[in-house]
Design a protein around this motif. Structure first.
Motif, PDB file in Angstrom:
ATOM      1  N   TRP A 392       0.829  -1.213   0.000  1.00 54.04           N
ATOM      2  CA  TRP A 392       0.000   0.000   0.000  1.00 54.04           C
ATOM      3  C   TRP A 392       0.857   1.255   0.000  1.00 54.04           C
ATOM      4  O   TRP A 392       0.504   2.260  -0.612  1.00 54.04           O
ATOM      5  CB  TRP A 392      -0.978  -0.011   1.172  1.00 54.04           C
ATOM      6  CG  TRP A 392      -2.111  -0.935   0.906  1.00 54.04           C
ATOM      7  CD1 TRP A 392      -2.265  -2.193   1.389  1.00 54.04           C
ATOM      8  CD2 TRP A 392      -3.211  -0.715   0.030  1.00 54.04           C
ATOM      9  NE1 TRP A 392      -3.404  -2.770   0.878  1.00 54.04           N
ATOM     10  CE2 TRP A 392      -4.009  -1.884   0.041  1.00 54.04           C
ATOM     11  CE3 TRP A 392      -3.623   0.350  -0.776  1.00 54.04           C
ATOM     12  CZ2 TRP A 392      -5.176  -2.014  -0.702  1.00 54.04           C
ATOM     13  CZ3 TRP A 392      -4.792   0.226  -1.518  1.00 54.04           C
ATOM     14  CH2 TRP A 392      -5.550  -0.948  -1.472  1.00 54.04           C
ATOM     15  N   PHE A 395       1.985   1.682  -3.357  1.00 48.22           N
ATOM     16  CA  PHE A 395       0.895   2.197  -4.189  1.00 48.22           C
ATOM     17  C   PHE A 395       0.933   3.721  -4.238  1.00 48.22           C
ATOM     18  O   PHE A 395       0.749   4.325  -5.302  1.00 48.22           O
ATOM     19  CB  PHE A 395      -0.431   1.688  -3.614  1.00 48.22           C
ATOM     20  CG  PHE A 395      -1.629   2.002  -4.452  1.00 48.22           C
ATOM     21  CD1 PHE A 395      -1.703   1.561  -5.762  1.00 48.22           C
ATOM     22  CD2 PHE A 395      -2.686   2.722  -3.933  1.00 48.22           C
ATOM     23  CE1 PHE A 395      -2.815   1.839  -6.532  1.00 48.22           C
ATOM     24  CE2 PHE A 395      -3.793   3.009  -4.706  1.00 48.22           C
ATOM     25  CZ  PHE A 395      -3.853   2.561  -6.006  1.00 48.22           C
ATOM     26  N   LEU A 399       1.437   5.895  -7.633  1.00 44.55           N
ATOM     27  CA  LEU A 399       0.536   6.955  -8.104  1.00 44.55           C
ATOM     28  C   LEU A 399       1.306   8.254  -8.317  1.00 44.55           C
ATOM     29  O   LEU A 399       1.080   8.978  -9.288  1.00 44.55           O
ATOM     30  CB  LEU A 399      -0.602   7.176  -7.111  1.00 44.55           C
ATOM     31  CG  LEU A 399      -1.645   6.066  -7.005  1.00 44.55           C
ATOM     32  CD1 LEU A 399      -2.750   6.490  -6.065  1.00 44.55           C
ATOM     33  CD2 LEU A 399      -2.224   5.726  -8.359  1.00 44.55           C
ATOM     34  N   VAL A 454       1.741   0.988 -13.738  1.00 41.95           N
ATOM     35  CA  VAL A 454       0.715  -0.049 -13.584  1.00 41.95           C
ATOM     36  C   VAL A 454       1.370  -1.416 -13.737  1.00 41.95           C
ATOM     37  O   VAL A 454       1.080  -2.356 -12.990  1.00 41.95           O
ATOM     38  CB  VAL A 454      -0.408   0.147 -14.624  1.00 41.95           C
ATOM     39  CG1 VAL A 454      -1.241  -1.105 -14.759  1.00 41.95           C
ATOM     40  CG2 VAL A 454      -1.291   1.292 -14.203  1.00 41.95           C
ATOM     41  N   PHE A 457       3.469  -2.148 -10.444  1.00 40.03           N
ATOM     42  CA  PHE A 457       2.674  -2.501  -9.274  1.00 40.03           C
ATOM     43  C   PHE A 457       1.860  -3.764  -9.516  1.00 40.03           C
ATOM     44  O   PHE A 457       1.805  -4.654  -8.679  1.00 40.03           O
ATOM     45  CB  PHE A 457       1.742  -1.339  -8.903  1.00 40.03           C
ATOM     46  CG  PHE A 457       1.055  -1.532  -7.591  1.00 40.03           C
ATOM     47  CD1 PHE A 457       1.730  -1.279  -6.415  1.00 40.03           C
ATOM     48  CD2 PHE A 457      -0.245  -1.979  -7.527  1.00 40.03           C
ATOM     49  CE1 PHE A 457       1.115  -1.466  -5.197  1.00 40.03           C
ATOM     50  CE2 PHE A 457      -0.873  -2.169  -6.311  1.00 40.03           C
ATOM     51  CZ  PHE A 457      -0.185  -1.909  -5.142  1.00 40.03           C
TER      52      PHE A 457
END
Lengths: 674, 315
Positions: A392, A395, A399, A454, A457
């Motif tokens: 997380w 993440f 982003l 993308v 991850f």
């Protein structure tokens, strides 16, 4: 407080105390050579504290004026001259705060069974940090070059920390080679700047008037030297080799901070020491930067090694920063200082946000590497279930790196696009026409960065584990987690409060291009960023995030209230296909396939496709950089050839060497006679 | 920010929420008529949503929290997009929060969430869909940005409200660059909303599906939210098209009463746009996936040519 003085202590003193703390810790760690616990629990956390101190002191210095100091070390009669101005303070702040996060993480990362003993590793690591700080503080070419070399050498030893592997050693060698090519160019650049006076102080260089020819020569040498360190296009090849070879915290430091010292050097020389840029310098930087960015992002999208993917993504980010600097120089050359400040702010913002999200991502790969022993994307997958913290937090970094609102990467991208769009009025018709079109490249790069992230991850953390052993993967320890949380939090904060950051950047752009965005930005509240005026363009990331969150939460709440919250777990459906296995997911190669097809001319590809009759079908694709074949191998062959020819002179018999000496003497005598 | 502004803003968002499925129904209706089929009711999308919300959500065993989070995040993104695009009024409190670039970023954010959610379960079709969606995205997103930049260069602003005000209230002038950008926008619109030459919203054919592949594992309320978000996206795109190329009749008022006259104008323009979309879908055939990059590259280059045309003719 604004004169930078607090109880008689200057900001530069506080910075020097922090650097001294790093050096003391470095020496201490030499006594704790194989004591992993002591190094991990004491040295690295203390280094993180020193980093925070350095960052805070630098922020304090950023608000005040320039300060100087003289250290009584160095050569006799030539002490170390140091200076802390806005530009140095900004990069020192990045070094301190991002370095603190990486150091804390490293405390949890070092292992006793690494090829380099923990104490020695800590020594190199802290020396690397301290030398980067000294590079940023240097006020003359002498300190700068000495510290630049210490930085290059300490990072070389860190890259080859795992020196048992042949691959690592050759990556380290390539890095050292290009670093020294760059260092020679920088040395020559300072030589040109100093001219015949022999005064190597930056203050004197800045006052000197150079002819346009010599100014351009100095600029080109600086571009070559700092470009080699930053990874600008033809000199980028060491990055994708050195980053995967180095331990992850070292990759994080090199990618997020050492590349920034090169950006600092480029800014220092081309906007501070050479204060009158010519427009074609900017255009050259712009073209090189955009080419680097596009090249980096296309390659990053097709990689199958997670750290190489990030290394190419760093090349892309450096490209964007260099493009921003280039645009700023074009504006500056035509005296449009306000727009120059906008473009420079975008570049500096990108540098700041990259420092944090890229350290975060590299450290995430470090945790994955420790938990699974795998760097290859083809052997990972599904780790969000076993490593939720790392996933997380990663993440957030993904982003930010993909340039998505409301995180930090988007702000710089937004500012950069704004500065590209508002070019009308440049007296050069050609540039006037081309620059908005060039914004298309930035847009393409940003979108491709999303693709690469993308892939990064999705392949590592989502889907099913591609290997059975991944089920035993463990999450990061408490120190690593804390460090990742810190870096992620700064990434979020940089994204949500752009006005505060831009006001802090104001003195830097004011010193370099004579204008700043601070007053304009301050007219709005902290939540709305409007660099020119609200009618022209505005962006409010905090409200943006609040809007998305409120809409999502409201939707969730209403659905529960009006309908129900029933949920049932079942095997995946997948259009009713039975017998699914983890092998049926897209591999990293599969996810790169569209990019390989569309950008085919970029790559040199070697593919091994299975035959219909193969009993053990195998698919293998190898992608190479065209620069290797086109530029590096010919140069290497030429050097090899020259060396062999020179080798003919060496016969190994003393009589022959005496003959050479004799001949040389004769020739010299002949020359002197004339 | 005053209460009237907030009220007007909520009105615009509610309107988008309600009108979005209607627009989808309208397009489906016309498509059926044009293809000589008997058409579903105009209200069919609402019925589908209602049905899906009542159904139980079936989630794969291995799904991570990201999978359950994504529908809400995507829905939130699309709702915010609808709040930003000036539909009825250009003077709304949310308008300065995001300009044209942030709007493209918002669509990208939603796309990343959808693609990651599709990869989460680890099925063959999910990752296939994610790969195709990101492929479409990285070509369509710059094309959309370039189209928006065409309007920005004419109006000197990236704020959508200012663009609409400037374009809508100036003397009638023909901008050749906007004409080129209009074609580019139509292509992007088709690709981004999974319409026919690029994707077929009506089938689950494994060789061709893109958008449906992303949603394969969703059911119940999650699917409903995703579907609703998709129709919100179509609505937002339609409104962007209207705002850029037919900006007349958008109110500058901040009160709901002042916005009312703009409503029939908007409905009329959207109705026409829906029919045009159905016509395009009827006339064209589904492309092979490998041709899609060419299709989108055309859109991108057309928009860039628009910029060049502007630079050559303007200033």
């Amino acid at each position: 407080m604004h004169d930078g003085r607090l109880a008689g202590l200057l900001a530069i003193d506080a910075v020097l105390i922090a650097i001294a703390a790093w050096l003391v810790l470095a020496v201490l760690s030499l006594f704790l050579l194989r004591r992993r616990t002591a190094v991990a629990r004491a040295i690295f956390p203390l280094a993180a504290v020193a980093g925070l101190l350095l960052g805070a002191a630098a922020l304090w210095g950023l608000a005040g004026g320039a300060e100087t100091a003289v250290l009584a070390i160095g050569l006799p009669g030539l002490p170390f001259h140091l200076r802390l101005d806005g530009l140095a303070a900004l990069f020192l702040a990045l070094l301190g705060f991002a370095g603190a996060g990486v150091s804390l993480y490293t405390g949890g990362y070092v292992r006793a069974d690494d090829a380099t003993p923990p104490g020695l590793f800590a020594f190199g690591y802290l020396l690397f940090l301290a030398s980067m700080a000294m590079v940023l503080l240097a006020a003359d070419a002498y300190v700068f070059m000495v510290m630049w070399e210490v930085m290059a050498l300490s990072s070389f030893f860190l890259v080859i920390a795992n020196h048992h592997s042949e691959e690592t050693r050759s990556a380290g060698f390539l890095y050292l080679l290009i670093a020294h090519l760059g260092a020679i160019a920088i040395l020559l650049c300072f030589g040109v700047l100093a001219g015949k006076t022999g005064d190597y102080g930056f203050a004197d260089m800045a006052h000197r008037q150079l002819t346009p020819f010599w100014a351009s020569a100095a600029f080109l040498l600086a571009l070559l030297g700092f470009g080699a360190k930053a990874g600008v296009l033809p000199l980028h090849v060491w990055l994708p080799e050195a980053h995967p070879a180095a331990p992850s915290p070292v990759s994080a430091l090199m990618s997020s901070l050492m590349l920034k010292t090169a950006i600092y050097g480029l800014l220092r020389v081309s906007l501070d020491l050479l204060h009158q840029p010519q427009w074609w310098w900017g255009a050259l930087l712009l073209a090189l930067g955009l080419a680097t960015a596009l090249y980096g992002v296309v390659f990053s999208a097709v990689q199958t090694d997670m750290k190489r993917l990030l290394a190419y993504s760093s090349i892309e980010n450096i490209g964007l920063i260099v493009a921003g600097i280039g645009l700023s120089m074009v504006f500056r050359a035509y005296g449009m200082n306000a727009l120059a400040a906008l473009a420079l702010t975008a570049a500096l913002y990108q540098a700041a946000s990259h420092a944090f999200f890229k350290s975060l991502l590299f450290l995430v790969t470090g945790s994955v590497l420790h938990a699974t022993g795998q760097r290859n994307l083809g052997h990972l997958g599904g780790l969000i279930r076993t490593m939720p913290w790392v996933a997380w937090l990663g993440f957030v970094g993904v982003l930010a790196s993909a340039g998505l609102p409301p995180l930090s990467g988007f702000v710089s991208e937004w500012l950069l696009l704004q500065s590209f769009l508002f070019t009308p009025g440049l007296p050069n018709g050609f540039l006037n026409m081309l620059i908005p079109v060039v914004a298309a490249v930035i847009a393409l790069v940003a979108a491709l960065a999303g693709y690469a992230m993308v892939k990064f991850f999705g392949v590592i953390f989502l889907g099913r584990p591609r290997e059975a052993s991944l089920a035993q993967a463990h999450d990061a320890g408490i120190m690593e987690r804390t460090a990742l949380v810190w870096l992620a939090a700064v990434s979020v904060a940089l994204g949500l409060a752009p006005n505060i950051v831009i006001q802090a950047l104001d003195p830097v752009t004011r010193a370099l291009v004579g204008a700043g965005l601070g007053p304009t930005v301050a007219q709005q509240g902290w939540w709305l960023l409007a660099p020119i005026s609200v009618e022209r363009a505005s962006y409010g990331p905090a409200v943006f995030l609040a809007g998305v969150l409120a809409a999502s939460l409201l939707a969730a709440l209403l659905v529960r209230r009006l309908y129900h919250g029933h949920l049932r777990r079942a095997p995946p459906w997948d259009c009713g296909h039975p017998w699914q296995s983890a092998r049926m997911q897209d591999s990293a190669e599969g996810l790169g396939q569209p990019i390989r097809q569309i950008f085919e001319p970029f790559f040199r590809m070697r593919r091994e496709l299975p035959d219909p009759f193969d009993t053990q079908p195998r698919y293998h694709v190898e992608i190479e950089d065209r620069f290797w074949l086109g530029l590096y191998l010919p140069v290497a062959r030429a050097v090899d050839f020259v060396a062999r020819q020179a080798g003919r002179l060496q016969q190994g018999r003393i009589a022959v060497y005496l003959l050479y000496s004799f001949a040389t003497l004769l020739v010299l005598l002949l020359l002197v006679r004339r | 920010m005053n209460y009237f502004g907030l009220l007007a803003q909520s009105f615009a968002v509610l309107l988008a929420l309600l009108l979005a499925p209607l627009l989808k129904g309208w397009v489906d209706l016309w498509r059926a008529w044009l293809q000589n089929r008997s058409a579903p009711s105009l209200l069919q999308p609402y019925r589908v949503l209602h049905k899906l919300f009542w159904k139980e959500s079936v989630v794969a065993d291995a799904a991570s929290p990201l999978f359950r989070l994504a529908p809400y995040a995507v829905f939130g993104c699309m709702l915010l997009a609808c709040a930003i695009v000036p539909t009825l009024s250009t003077d709304l409190p949310f308008a300065p929060v995001a300009d044209a670039i942030a709007l493209a970023g918002l669509f990208a954010l939603a796309r990343v969430f959808m693609s990651l959610a599709a990869m989460d379960i680890g099925t063959a079709f999910g990752s296939l869909g994610a790969r195709r969606e990101m492929l479409l995205g990285f070509l369509a997103e710059p094309a959309l940005l370039m189209v928006l930049f065409n309007a920005s260069l004419i109006t000197g602003s990236t704020s959508l409200a200012t663009i609409v005000e400037t374009l809508g209230h100036q003397q009638f002038a023909i901008h050749p660059s906007l004409a080129v950008a209009g074609v580019a926008f139509t292509l992007v619109w088709l690709a981004e909303n999974a319409r026919i030459p690029v994707d077929n919203p009506a089938t689950h054919l494994e060789l061709t599906m893109i958008h449906e592949a992303l949603l394969l594992e969703y059911s119940g309320r999650h699917l409903a939210l995703m579907e609703w978000a998709a129709s919100l996206k179509m609505f937002a795109y339609a409104c962007i098209g209207v705002a850029l190329f037919f900006p007349w009749g958008v109110a500058q008022a901040q009160s709901p009463a002042g916005m009312l006259p703009a409503l029939p104008v908007l409905l009329f323009k959207l109705a026409l746009g829906g029919v045009a979309l159905a016509l395009i879908e009827t006339f064209s055939a589904k492309m092979r996936l490998f041709r899609v990059p060419e299709f989108l590259a055309t859109a991108f280059l057309l928009a860039v040519i628009g910029l060049l045309v502007h630079a050559l003719l303007g200033s």
